[in-house]
Write an enzyme that holds these catalytic residues in place. Structure first.
Site, PDB file in Angstrom:
ATOM      1  N   HIS A 116       0.838  -1.202   0.049  1.00 44.51           N
ATOM      2  CA  HIS A 116      -0.060  -0.165   0.052  1.00 44.51           C
ATOM      3  C   HIS A 116       0.910   1.137  -0.006  1.00 44.51           C
ATOM      4  CE1 HIS A 116      -3.499   2.493   1.140  1.00 44.51           C
ATOM      5  NE2 HIS A 116      -2.583   3.117   1.923  1.00 44.51           N
ATOM      6  N   GLU A 117       1.940   1.238   0.726  1.00 46.06           N
ATOM      7  CA  GLU A 117       2.604   2.500   1.047  1.00 46.06           C
ATOM      8  C   GLU A 117       3.610   2.640  -0.339  1.00 46.06           C
ATOM      9  OE1 GLU A 117       2.486   4.444   3.328  1.00 46.06           O
ATOM     10  OE2 GLU A 117       1.005   3.298   4.180  1.00 46.06           O
ATOM     11  N   HIS A 120       1.540   3.982  -3.059  1.00 47.66           N
ATOM     12  CA  HIS A 120       1.611   5.584  -2.933  1.00 47.66           C
ATOM     13  C   HIS A 120       2.654   6.450  -3.661  1.00 47.66           C
ATOM     14  CE1 HIS A 120      -2.100   6.628  -0.499  1.00 47.66           C
ATOM     15  NE2 HIS A 120      -1.319   5.876   0.619  1.00 47.66           N
ATOM     16  N   GLU A 172      -5.985   6.660  -1.385  1.00 46.45           N
ATOM     17  CA  GLU A 172      -6.134   5.522  -0.485  1.00 46.45           C
ATOM     18  C   GLU A 172      -6.647   4.528  -1.302  1.00 46.45           C
ATOM     19  OE1 GLU A 172      -4.389   5.283   2.062  1.00 46.45           O
ATOM     20  OE2 GLU A 172      -3.964   7.289   2.215  1.00 46.45           O
TER      21      GLU A 172
END
Length: 261
Positions: A116-117, A120, A172
């Site tokens: 997820h990070e 980004h 997100e």
């Protein structure tokens, strides 16, 4: 018809149209400054290199980063703190608070968080937020001169609200989708992501993890992930992933020679 480049409009990796007027160089410069500040803020709390926790987190991060094909000066740090959080700074500086590791529970759960990070960074969400903030700030400064001087303070508060709620939630959701694909390409089972978010939902009942701030509701997040799993499994198959035991042994060996060490 206006040229999208002139208007600083572009499509995100998932096809979402967005405004970005920040160059990669400007984004990286901002990330370097923020990175120094975070290291100073948590001085004495950074997990030393070579400890089991440090090696574990960086090994999983390496798998995910390799699966994306991205290059760069990546750094991964664990912060000794009960906070249930993780974040990435422009330029690929990832911080994981140790408090989130029990919620991750296992390697697949940690891979979900780290993917997820990394997503980004891949999608340049930091540049997107910086661009929105700069545009709104200019508009409010103009309004403060010609309408009401007090509007500047109100505008700053509204800018924060807009960035931290609806816009951030779009980013997100995009990071969830891309992250699921990345963890699958890194030979993790994408279905394991559902378990991570179920544990996050359980953690919400007592002490909401900071990782969930401004994020979509955990229930809607799980629903979306389940819809993306078939595509993620296709990407895992395309990566020709070996059986889980073989994959784990390979990366445990590779991390000793990794640039992350």
């Amino acid at each position: 018809m206006a040229n999208p480049r002139v208007l600083h409009l572009e499509d995100s990796p998932t096809g979402r149209r967005r405004f970005i007027n920040v160059t990669p160089e400007q984004e990286t410069h901002t990330g370097i400054e923020a990175y120094r500040e975070v290291l100073q803020q948590y001085y004495g709390q950074i997990e030393p290199r070579g400890t089991p926790t440090d090696l574990y987190v960086r090994r999983v991060a390496q798998r995910v980063i390799q699966a994306t094909g991205m290059k760069g000066d990546w750094e991964v740090h664990v912060i000794r703190s009960p906070e249930k959080n993780a974040f990435v700074l422009p330029g690929g500086k990832i911080f994981v608070f140790s408090g989130i590791l029990p919620v991750a529970a296992n390697e697949s759960g940690l891979a979900t968080i780290l993917s997820h990070e990394v997503a980004h960074q891949y999608a340049r969400h930091s540049a997107e937020k910086l661009s929105q903030a700069s545009l709104l700030q200019v508009l409010y400064i103009i309004a403060s001169f010609f309408v009401d001087p007090n509007i500047l303070q109100l505008g700053q508060a509204m800018s924060s609200l807009l960035l931290e709620l609806p816009n951030s939630r779009q980013c997100e959701q995009e990071a969830d989708q891309l992250g699921l694909y990345f963890m699958a390409a890194a030979c993790y089972d994408p279905k394991e992501a559902v378990g991570l978010w179920q544990r996050m939902r359980a953690a919400e009942a007592s002490s909401p993890p900071q990782f969930l701030n401004t994020h979509p509701s955990t229930a809607s997040r799980i629903d979306s992930i389940q819809k993306w799993i078939p595509e993620a499994e296709t990407r895992r198959e395309a990566a020709k992933c070996p059986n889980p035991d073989t994959t784990r042994a390979f990366f445990e060996h590779q991390h000793r020679r990794s640039w992350l060490e």
